[in-house]
Design an enzyme around this catalytic site. Structure first.
Site, mmCIF file in Angstrom:
data_model
loop_
_atom_site.group_PDB
_atom_site.id
_atom_site.type_symbol
_atom_site.label_atom_id
_atom_site.label_comp_id
_atom_site.label_asym_id
_atom_site.label_seq_id
_atom_site.Cartn_x
_atom_site.Cartn_y
_atom_site.Cartn_z
ATOM 1 N N ALA A 1 1.024 -0.875 0.152
ATOM 2 C CA ALA A 1 0.494 -0.268 0.399
ATOM 3 C C ALA A 1 1.183 1.529 -0.316
ATOM 4 O O ALA A 1 1.743 1.384 1.218
ATOM 5 C CB ALA A 1 -0.752 -0.329 1.311
ATOM 6 N N GLU A 2 0.943 2.117 -1.087
ATOM 7 C CA GLU A 2 2.070 3.041 -1.530
ATOM 8 C C GLU A 2 1.326 4.110 -0.450
ATOM 9 O O GLU A 2 3.013 4.622 -0.004
ATOM 10 C CB GLU A 2 1.409 4.159 -2.568
ATOM 11 N N ASN A 3 0.750 3.836 0.627
ATOM 12 C CA ASN A 3 1.546 4.900 2.293
ATOM 13 C C ASN A 3 2.069 5.031 2.966
ATOM 14 O O ASN A 3 2.384 5.594 4.171
ATOM 15 C CB ASN A 3 -0.760 5.964 3.104
#
Lengths: 220, 230, 220, 230
Positions: A47-49
């Site tokens: 997840a890019e966060n």
């Protein structure tokens, strides 16, 4: 009635994922793919966060406000997960270590150009991480309806919308068919059992290479 | 417990707010509000400073994050990657009341990092042959065309951390890390809202994500967002 | 006999350090400064291999092979220390968060240009972190002998050796004097009690601004 | 304890050595040997591969580190920041038997990071108006002149870690971190010599410095340097 078409597309996309793969899923239908990973395959969802190893949703009441996916929905972390900052998160993407990204699309061209960040006439939401993901992931899989709401083809010779990234799509999974983007052009690999090769050709505004026999997908 | 404040970095929220002024460039850390400081965002709204240039990875959520400052018409320019979750931001943009500069999320992270680590810019091929390349220098290295992306710095950064010691060594919590360590480096004055403030020596040197060198002010805000899923 | 001259230079350099400062010390004499930090001042020593908060040497037999300074000599870590990788280590330097660096010098020019990485006629050792430190630290203090082994001045109108960084030096501490590099030129601030203003002028190949009275340093 | 090798990354030292070949570019992690893998360095000497391009922050120490591979005449080019601690390396350079490219240490770190994170280069003003600028493109951003420094990548990186799990998540130890996380990212094949190999799930996700995505091969070498101070 059989499986809903959204589920079929997600299930078909999930079949592309191998053991040990590092995978990023876009919001919406792509995220459903997580449910179709076969038992015994260990997949690390990015997840890019800032997490590699995003797991299923927590039980109601057990959410952790500081553990969410890129849609800010509470998740869990699988064994072997790691947390990192945004620069290191996109290091995984930009370095080519992401095996697969599955995202939605507005248009895909014959050459695999992708347009999915500006919806015509709507408020521009911004590209978020889509440009990075589309440009740098080893295998970009687009899940989208074959035509738009007015029935216009979304697979075209050239994209008319602003591009997310040129020449980046590997595989298109629509509600009708599975089309692979190859050097020689767009190859119709499979169709769902709800359509025909003729219908797919008709609804595609680009040349399709058809290598008989085209496999027919029937999900129970 | 009384924490020895030997570097003078531990301050009250109102002391910290003296650094937030009209017309400044402000980095707001967090991702959809996760990792943002609820207290400092609310205080900025209360202080009602104007003409801000805000740098944040997104406009937050309609319920939490930078969007409330934008709604309150305190922002003239927003540098971000995504505003899709907040209808107000897009509406203000379309009405010409807010200038928005979009960067791809990975590029935005690297631009902030470049500002923080003292680089003059970075080259990336993300955005080449898209709208993103407009107005940017193109540079060829080893046969590939890259965009020159310039560094971002701010006058003040506000961020949330799980734990801070009196020197400003920071520990984050899970996905509430995000841009926070990068923004801490990239601001003239970094203001950390720490859930817990501990004495020097209470954080294992291996666990420090942001060294205290990058932290100027430490507050304990104590505010809590109400999340959409709650 | 009083304090050795090397100790005097180190002690004088240490007087420039304030409470809470972040300081990098070069090998050799600069490292001696650590012993002259007054009680009550908390100083964070940065070692470019990856620690902020480098402490004194460990007791013999208590060395940790994975805790060393940039000279690979075992150290300890003070309370409030942190470890990081090389990129983050130089982030502290390049971002201007380093308050003081104290290093050796071969030549310093009137404008504060520094040459200290190529020794004429010797094997080129490489610049290590010296260029980053000299260019980006807020206050660069050079400790060196006033003249070379042949008696030639090391403070000159222009450096003749390849530069480490132009226009970077703030303060020069030699075995004879303390000279500050200012916009108006080189200012003779202090002399040690072993020399005279005349001798310092004679051994300096650049103009010196002398603001009387020049302070005389006497260490016990 | 038997560790489940579910990704096939855990290998023997000799299996790992199959990836080390004549003429390749090799990153050797560590700082003066601290953070280097004693076992893998010794195995490379034993295998006697030739014509290597080596990237390392220094040439090590006369007793430990990359210098032994250089002494053994296996290296045609060294990209580094410092060779002062190892007389052999300088001697070979002066005799024309070894090409040496010097980068300032912070620049070298960023070049390796740029290679690792997929950037096309970085701009820095370190080295401007020195010998370091020779042959480099100069670029003006915001009134300051910067050097364009190109990314570095390698075919293989060898590095030491304190702990690895079966996915390759890595934890380092104190100052034995150095360039290791950067080199792990910047090589086609990263080989980690882990002091301890643990099962998936045994490392807290907060403690991971290098995510397993960047690690290809994990070995347990077990070799120990003899340090100068010992």
């Amino acid at each position: 009635m059989g499986m809903a078409v959204k589920e079929k597309m997600a299930k078909r996309a999930a079949e592309e994922i191998n053991n040990g793969d590092i995978v990023n899923l876009g919001f919406g239908i792509p995220q459903k793919a997580i449910q179709y990973i076969p038992e015994g395959k260990t997949v690390f969802f990015h997840a890019e966060n800032g997490v590699l190893g995003a797991g299923q949703s927590p039980e109601k009441g057990k959410e952790d406000e500081n553990l969410v996916d890129a849609g800010c929905v509470p998740i869990t972390a699988v064994p072997g997960a790691s947390y990192f900052d945004s620069a290191n998160s996109f290091a995984i993407v930009r370095s080519g270590k992401l095996d697969i990204t599955i995202m939605g699309g507005l248009e895909v061209s014959e050459k695999g150009d992708l347009a999915n960040w500006i919806v015509p006439g709507a408020i521009v939401p911004g590209m978020g991480g889509a440009m990075d993901l589309a440009k740098k992931t080893k295998k970009v899989i687009i899940i989208m309806t074959h035509t738009d709401k007015k029935g216009n083809p979304k697979i075209k010779k050239e994209c008319s919308l602003p591009l997310t990234a040129p020449n980046c799509v590997s595989l298109i999974i629509t509600d009708l068919a599975v089309i692979s983007v190859e050097k020689k052009g767009l190859v119709l690999k499979e169709i769902f059992d709800t359509t025909t090769v003729e219908e797919v050709k008709e609804k595609t505004a680009a040349d399709l290479i058809i290598e008989e026999p085209v496999k027919v997908i029937s999900y129970e | 417990m009384q924490i020895e404040n030997q570097f003078g970095k531990i301050k009250t929220v109102s002391e910290a707010m003296e650094y937030v002024k009209d017309g400044m460039t402000l980095m707001i850390a967090g991702f959809g509000g996760v990792g943002s400081s609820c207290t400092l965002i609310n205080e900025i709204i209360k202080k009602n400073v104007k003409d801000l240039t805000v740098i944040s990875i997104d406009a937050g959520d309609p319920d939490v994050g930078p969007d409330h400052i934008i709604q309150n018409l305190q922002v003239k320019k927003l540098i971000t990657s995504h505003i899709g979750a907040t209808p107000t931001t897009g509406k203000l943009m379309n009405e010409g009341k807010l200038e928005v500069e979009f960067s791809p999320q990975g590029t935005l992270s690297e631009r902030i990092r470049a500002g923080g680590v003292g680089l003059g810019g970075i080259l990336t091929d993300v955005g080449v042959n898209t709208l993103v390349e407009e107005g940017k220098q193109k540079i060829e290295v080893g046969g590939t065309t890259y965009l020159l992306e310039t560094p971002l710095r701010a006058d003040v950064a506000i961020l949330y951390a799980k734990k801070a010691d009196a020197f400003g060594n920071l520990v984050y919590d899970k996905t509430a890390r995000g841009l926070n360590p990068l923004m801490a480096m990239a601001a003239e004055v970094s203001i950390v809202d720490a859930e817990e403030i501990v004495p020097i020596g209470a954080i294992d040197p291996e666990d420090v994500i942001t060294p205290g060198a990058f932290v100027d002010i430490i507050v304990h805000g104590g505010g809590k967002f109400k999340w959409g899923w709650q």
